[in-house]
Design an enzyme around this catalytic site. Structure first.
Site, PDB file in Angstrom:
ATOM      1  CD  GLU A 103      -7.966  -3.600  -0.348  1.00 45.79           C
ATOM      2  OE1 GLU A 103      -6.935  -3.133  -0.494  1.00 45.79           O
ATOM      3  OE2 GLU A 103      -8.403  -4.672   0.344  1.00 45.79           O
ATOM      4  CG  HIS A 127      -7.866  -0.941   2.889  1.00 40.74           C
ATOM      5  ND1 HIS A 127      -8.354  -1.374   3.705  1.00 40.74           N
ATOM      6  CD2 HIS A 127      -6.493  -1.381   2.286  1.00 40.74           C
ATOM      7  CE1 HIS A 127      -7.574  -2.687   4.175  1.00 40.74           C
ATOM      8  NE2 HIS A 127      -6.527  -2.618   2.927  1.00 40.74           N
ATOM      9  CG  HIS A 175      -2.188  -1.100   1.188  1.00 38.05           C
ATOM     10  ND1 HIS A 175      -2.565  -1.601   0.123  1.00 38.05           N
ATOM     11  CD2 HIS A 175      -2.565  -1.808   2.271  1.00 38.05           C
ATOM     12  CE1 HIS A 175      -3.248  -2.527   0.123  1.00 38.05           C
ATOM     13  NE2 HIS A 175      -3.451  -2.690   1.467  1.00 38.05           N
TER      14      HIS A 175
END
Ligand code: BGC
Length: 363
Positions: A327, A197, A127
């Site tokens: 996601e 998220h 991420h």
């Protein structure tokens, strides 16, 4: 443009102009450790759906939607303070960048140059690295029915090349759709993969786990991973596996079966290859929570979706699997996987991506 309409209000007979546009309210949320003021913007539509977004991480802090009886419930896991978000490692509700999900071995090569990234998940970069877009301050601007958030990620930030100018516009309409429009430009060749998220629990935050939620994903294939959760490169048919969500399935129905891929993710934590007809908005996934009757549909322009069953939430104040993420994204590790759809962005190009979370009470 907002459509206004004239209404007479109650016995007073007052005539006023109301608007079908979402209203927006701004309030202070707190300060970061560095002393920066974080604002919380709340968008409310005419149906009473309400989403609160913080300028720290562009984070969806809460999202209130009705159940089949009209009772509102907060369906996104959130925290009460800026400090708790700064310490949180689960990316709760946040915008994710520069690169959603993992880049294997924390490196990739672009135009013959190797870029090394900080490794924050075993050998991988997850991420966007330890200070990804979930941990930065976004600049907010109110726009019709929504909120525009911008962030300039400097050349070399978290190891990525190019000054990346990012814009995310959240809008809420009266069809109970929360829309996220992502765009980005760069001044050097780079890679980009943006997502959100949010952890959903359609029964409401704090109302148990998500194992009874019934999920469908429009994907014939998924990207299996190695032991470090990096895609092997294979696009594996879901047929005959616990990853077959082509027809609606309770999330808990197969989550504990003996399966190497489920073991590697400690449950579901995989990218699904969406069945797409073209490049426009298409339905990717649908979740139904039978008790409340709440339904979430996810539509996107992206080629993939990470279904994460919240297996590591116990590291936060929330119990394991008390929320699920869907996601929308390009596939994990694409910068190292030439056969995957490209995530390269070059100067002069505009990266664009759109995702909608659409809510409805079931019939
Ligand atoms: C990843 C998980 C990770 C989680 C962090 C998900 O998007 O796929 O592996 O643990 O984010 O909260």
């Amino acid at each position: 443009m907002p459509i206004g309409k004239w209404v007479a209000i109650g016995a007073l007979g007052v005539v006023g102009l109301t608007s079908q546009a979402a209203s927006i309210k701004k309030q202070p949320f707190g300060k970061t450790q560095e002393g920066k003021q974080v604002e919380l913007y709340t968008l409310t539509n005419s149906k009473g759906i309400e989403v609160a977004i913080a300028t720290y991480g562009g984070t969806i802090v809460s999202l209130k939607v009705p159940d089949r009886n009209g009772k509102m419930g907060d369906v996104v896991l959130g925290l009460a303070t800026v400090k708790s978000y700064e310490h949180n490692t689960a990316y709760l509700g946040a915008l994710i960048g520069r690169y959603g999900n993992r880049i294997g071995n924390g490196k990739f090569t672009l135009n013959g140059v190797e870029y090394k990234l900080p490794q924050n998940n075993g050998q991988a970069t997850l991420h966007g690295g330890p200070k990804g877009f979930d941990k930065v301050m976004w600049t907010a601007k109110e726009v019709p029915n929504g909120l525009e958030l911008t962030y300039l990620s400097a050349d070399g930030e978290e190891g990525f090349p190019g000054n990346l100018s990012v814009k995310v516009v959240y809008t809420l309409n009266d069809d109970n759709e929360l829309k996220m429009d992502y765009s980005a430009t760069t001044d050097k060749d780079t890679v980009v993969n943006l997502t959100n998220h949010a952890y959903f629990n359609l029964a409401g935050e704090g109302q148990g786990d998500i194992l009874g939620h019934v999920l469908s994903i429009h994907a014939d294939r998924f990207t299996p991973t190695d032991a470090g959760q990096i895609p092997t490169g294979e696009l594996k048919p879901v047929e005959g596996t616990p990853f077959d969500f082509r027809t609606p399935q309770a999330i808990g129905a197969r989550i504990n079966v003996q399966d190497e891929q489920l073991a590697r993710g400690s449950g579901y934590d995989h990218n699904f290859v969406l069945n797409r007809k073209g490049v426009g908005m298409e339905l990717a996934a649908r979740v139904v929570e039978p008790q409340s009757g709440r339904v979430l549909e996810v539509l996107t322009t992206e080629p993939g979706i990470q279904f994460y069953s919240g297996n590591f939430l116990y590291k936060t104040k929330f119990p394991m699997r008390s929320g699920l993420c869907l996601e929308t994204q390009h596939f994990p590790d694409s910068p190292n996987q030439p056969s995957f759809p490209t995530t390269v962005l070059r100067p002069g190009q505009v990266f664009r991506s759109r995702t909608i979370y659409r809510f409805s009470p079931s019939a």
